[in-house]
Design an enzyme around this catalytic site. Structure first.
Site, PDB file in Angstrom:
ATOM      1  N   ASN A   4      -7.856 -12.861   9.319  1.00  0.00           N
ATOM      2  CA  ASN A   4      -8.634 -11.638   9.524  1.00  0.00           C
ATOM      3  C   ASN A   4      -9.091 -11.006   8.202  1.00  0.00           C
ATOM      4  O   ASN A   4      -8.895  -9.808   7.973  1.00  0.00           O
ATOM      5  CB  ASN A   4      -7.867 -10.613  10.377  1.00  0.00           C
ATOM      6  N   GLU A  59      -8.596 -19.630   9.962  1.00  0.00           N
ATOM      7  CA  GLU A  59      -9.625 -18.750  10.511  1.00  0.00           C
ATOM      8  C   GLU A  59      -9.866 -17.547   9.602  1.00  0.00           C
ATOM      9  O   GLU A  59      -8.927 -16.862   9.207  1.00  0.00           O
ATOM     10  CB  GLU A  59      -9.154 -18.293  11.904  1.00  0.00           C
ATOM     11  N   LYS A  78     -16.570 -15.450  20.292  1.00  0.00           N
ATOM     12  CA  LYS A  78     -16.155 -14.298  21.098  1.00  0.00           C
ATOM     13  C   LYS A  78     -17.422 -13.689  21.666  1.00  0.00           C
ATOM     14  O   LYS A  78     -18.286 -13.228  20.903  1.00  0.00           O
ATOM     15  CB  LYS A  78     -15.438 -13.252  20.230  1.00  0.00           C
ATOM     16  N   LYS A  81      -1.260 -20.049  17.314  1.00  0.00           N
ATOM     17  CA  LYS A  81      -1.993 -19.487  16.161  1.00  0.00           C
ATOM     18  C   LYS A  81      -1.125 -18.401  15.547  1.00  0.00           C
ATOM     19  O   LYS A  81      -0.682 -17.491  16.240  1.00  0.00           O
ATOM     20  CB  LYS A  81      -3.330 -18.919  16.644  1.00  0.00           C
ATOM     21  N   LEU A  82      -0.881 -18.531  14.247  1.00  0.00           N
ATOM     22  CA  LEU A  82      -0.093 -17.522  13.537  1.00  0.00           C
ATOM     23  C   LEU A  82      -1.025 -16.620  12.751  1.00  0.00           C
ATOM     24  O   LEU A  82      -1.914 -17.099  12.029  1.00  0.00           O
ATOM     25  CB  LEU A  82       0.894 -18.183  12.562  1.00  0.00           C
ATOM     26  N   LYS A  83      -0.817 -15.319  12.863  1.00  0.00           N
ATOM     27  CA  LYS A  83      -1.544 -14.385  12.012  1.00  0.00           C
ATOM     28  C   LYS A  83      -0.906 -14.435  10.618  1.00  0.00           C
ATOM     29  O   LYS A  83       0.330 -14.429  10.508  1.00  0.00           O
ATOM     30  CB  LYS A  83      -1.436 -12.972  12.595  1.00  0.00           C
ATOM     31  N   SER A 117      -2.035 -16.365  20.364  1.00  0.00           N
ATOM     32  CA  SER A 117      -2.122 -15.784  19.034  1.00  0.00           C
ATOM     33  C   SER A 117      -0.860 -14.971  18.772  1.00  0.00           C
ATOM     34  O   SER A 117      -0.558 -14.048  19.527  1.00  0.00           O
ATOM     35  CB  SER A 117      -3.374 -14.901  18.963  1.00  0.00           C
ATOM     36  N   GLY A 166     -10.230 -14.323  21.489  1.00  0.00           N
ATOM     37  CA  GLY A 166      -9.798 -13.262  22.408  1.00  0.00           C
ATOM     38  C   GLY A 166      -9.706 -11.941  21.685  1.00  0.00           C
ATOM     39  O   GLY A 166      -9.654 -11.885  20.448  1.00  0.00           O
ATOM     40  N   ASP A 191      -4.751 -17.437  11.286  1.00  0.00           N
ATOM     41  CA  ASP A 191      -5.865 -16.487  11.264  1.00  0.00           C
ATOM     42  C   ASP A 191      -5.543 -15.376  10.272  1.00  0.00           C
ATOM     43  O   ASP A 191      -4.545 -14.670  10.426  1.00  0.00           O
ATOM     44  CB  ASP A 191      -6.070 -15.900  12.671  1.00  0.00           C
ATOM     45  N   ASP A 193     -14.682 -16.373  12.405  1.00  0.00           N
ATOM     46  CA  ASP A 193     -14.617 -15.470  13.568  1.00  0.00           C
ATOM     47  C   ASP A 193     -15.547 -14.288  13.264  1.00  0.00           C
ATOM     48  O   ASP A 193     -16.725 -14.297  13.656  1.00  0.00           O
ATOM     49  CB  ASP A 193     -13.147 -15.051  13.775  1.00  0.00           C
TER      50      ASP A 193
HETATM   51  O1  OSB Z   1      -8.994 -12.133  15.066  1.00  0.00           O
HETATM   52  O2  OSB Z   1      -8.792 -13.332  16.771  1.00  0.00           O
HETATM   53  C1  OSB Z   1      -8.667 -12.232  16.230  1.00  0.00           C
HETATM   54  C2  OSB Z   1      -7.022  -9.754  18.642  1.00  0.00           C
HETATM   55  C3  OSB Z   1      -7.717  -8.605  18.344  1.00  0.00           C
HETATM   56  C4  OSB Z   1      -8.673  -8.645  17.365  1.00  0.00           C
HETATM   57  C5  OSB Z   1      -8.929  -9.829  16.667  1.00  0.00           C
HETATM   58  C6  OSB Z   1      -8.240 -10.993  16.964  1.00  0.00           C
HETATM   59  C7  OSB Z   1      -7.243 -10.942  17.946  1.00  0.00           C
HETATM   60  C8  OSB Z   1      -6.393 -12.061  18.279  1.00  0.00           C
HETATM   61  C9  OSB Z   1      -5.750 -12.072  19.654  1.00  0.00           C
HETATM   62  O3  OSB Z   1      -6.105 -12.954  17.517  1.00  0.00           O
HETATM   63  C10 OSB Z   1      -6.393 -13.034  20.574  1.00  0.00           C
HETATM   64  C11 OSB Z   1      -5.990 -12.783  21.997  1.00  0.00           C
HETATM   65  O4  OSB Z   1      -4.956 -13.302  22.422  1.00  0.00           O
HETATM   66  O5  OSB Z   1      -6.704 -12.056  22.717  1.00  0.00           O
HETATM   67 MG    MG Z   2      -9.716 -14.069  14.500  1.00  0.00          MG
END
Ligand code: OSB
Ligand code: MG
Length: 370
Positions: A192, A215, A264, A163-165, A135, A292, A190, A240
């Protein structure tokens, strides 16, 4: 098996680089490890994967510690448990899934170690190693060059999926340049929860980049909004934050809000619920993958065991220790050919290195029934 004590180890672990998402930036992982000790002195470990502030979901580390001390420890301590029993008993506490999962996993780990069974075998793992993705945060500089450099480093390391935020203002362009540089690498994004329903057509512009999934574009409770986004985009929508239980997973699928799911264990209140979601999705042919939360080696060991179940057909956010930390609290997880090995020892198969635990701990609290 009677649990006599719960020890809460609060750690501060510097990240190798800042991790910026649409909800904020982390420089240090403040995480808590639960150590459960039974009446024969057997020990088990669970990681509380809350972040330090309620930006990902409503939980946060100091709140989880409070809930464990006030409500979960009094339920668990001094009583005789099976893994299913303890998870069911903790359900009288509404919400607080991550706090419940951390205690439940520590108890499960004690139980499995006593039974000389690995978590992978107990859950039904069918693979000895799992495909790993990574990520990639939004560069704090918002520089495309910096993004390409970071992605290049992970591609060179062998990660099997990127995976790109994303967030409004950091989406089409970074995805386009990464796709142009690596035309065939499995790629996903992703958000969020950073978008709104009005962004459906904007998000559909991502369709041309052949992404595995988008995501969590909208807020946690916006089921209808996700169904609308799913209709507007040909890229699969993945949830998620919205998925809290087997029931919410089934609702998302039936409602057309998601066509694949990030599992998760913390967010769904533990590994037993995570396995149920996996089983449901496998029976519906809905792909799942293991998310994760920037875990230490303790949480990672357990996640890798889960990711070895047959329905986990997409690479997970189960990266190597060195993607997060210069030094892990356990022996480091090392990427080999883009994969991590599933631990084979009893329970989660790893323990903290005592010296590392001591140097990373900022507080330790012991909870007992007396
Ligand atoms: O949304 O998947 C998520 C980390 C912290 C909180 C939310 C997320 C994430 C990650 C990192 O995307 C995933 C990892 O490498 O642990
Ligand atoms: Mg996520």
């Amino acid at each position: 098996m009677t649990i006599d004590a719960l020890r809460l180890h609060s750690l501060q672990m510097p990240l190798v680089r800042p991790f910026r998402t649409s909800f904020g930036t982390q420089y240090v992982r403040d995480v808590m490890l639960v150590e459960a000790i039974d009446s024969d002195g057997a020990r088990g470990w669970g990681e509380c994967v809350t972040l330090g502030w309620p930006g990902y979901n409503a939980e946060y580390t100091a709140g989880a510690i409070q809930v464990i001390k006030e409500y979960l420890a009094p339920i668990v301590l001094g009583n005789d448990w099976t893994p299913d029993g303890v998870d069911a008993a903790m359900k009288v506490v509404r919400g607080h899934h991550i706090a419940r999962a951390s205690v439940g996993t520590a108890v499960l780990d004690v139980w499995l170690r006593r039974a000389s069974t690995s978590l992978g075998d107990y859950l039904g793992a069918t693979r000895a190693e799992v495909d790993c993705g990574v990520s990639v945060g939004i560069p704090t500089s918002e520089s495309i060059e910096e993004l390409l450099e970071e992605v290049g480093m992970y591609v060179d390391a062998g990660y099997r999926r990127i995976k790109l935020k994303i967030e409004p203002g950091w989406d089409i362009e970074p995805v386009a340049v990464v796709r142009e540089r690596w035309p065939t690498i499995p790629l996903q994004v992703d958000a969020n929860q950073a978008y709104s329903r009005e962004h459906a057509h904007h998000l559909a512009r991502l369709d041309e980049f052949d992404l595995l999934l988008i995501e969590q574009p909208l807020e946690e409770e916006d089921w209808w909004g996700h169904a609308l986004i799913a209709r507007a985009c040909s890229t699969p929508i993945c949830l998620d934050e919205s998925i809290l239980s087997t029931e919410s997973a089934e609702s998302a699928i039936e409602f057309g809000a998601a066509s694949n799911i990030n599992i998760k264990p913390g967010r769904v209140a533990g590994f037993l619920e995570a396995k149920k979601i996996h089983d449901l999705c496998l029976s519906r042919k809905v792909p799942v993958w293991c998310g994760g939360m920037l875990e230490t080696g303790i949480g990672r060991a357990a996640n890798v065991a889960l990711a070895a179940l047959p329905g986990f057909t997409l690479p997970g956010d189960t990266s190597a220790s060195n993607r997060y930390y210069a030094e892990d609290v356990t022996e480091p997880f090392v990427l080999r050919d883009g994969r991590l090995a599933v631990p084979t020892g009893p329970g989660i198969g790893v323990v903290p290195i005592p010296e590392n635990l001591r140097s990373m701990a900022v507080a330790v609290e012991e909870l007992t029934s007396s």
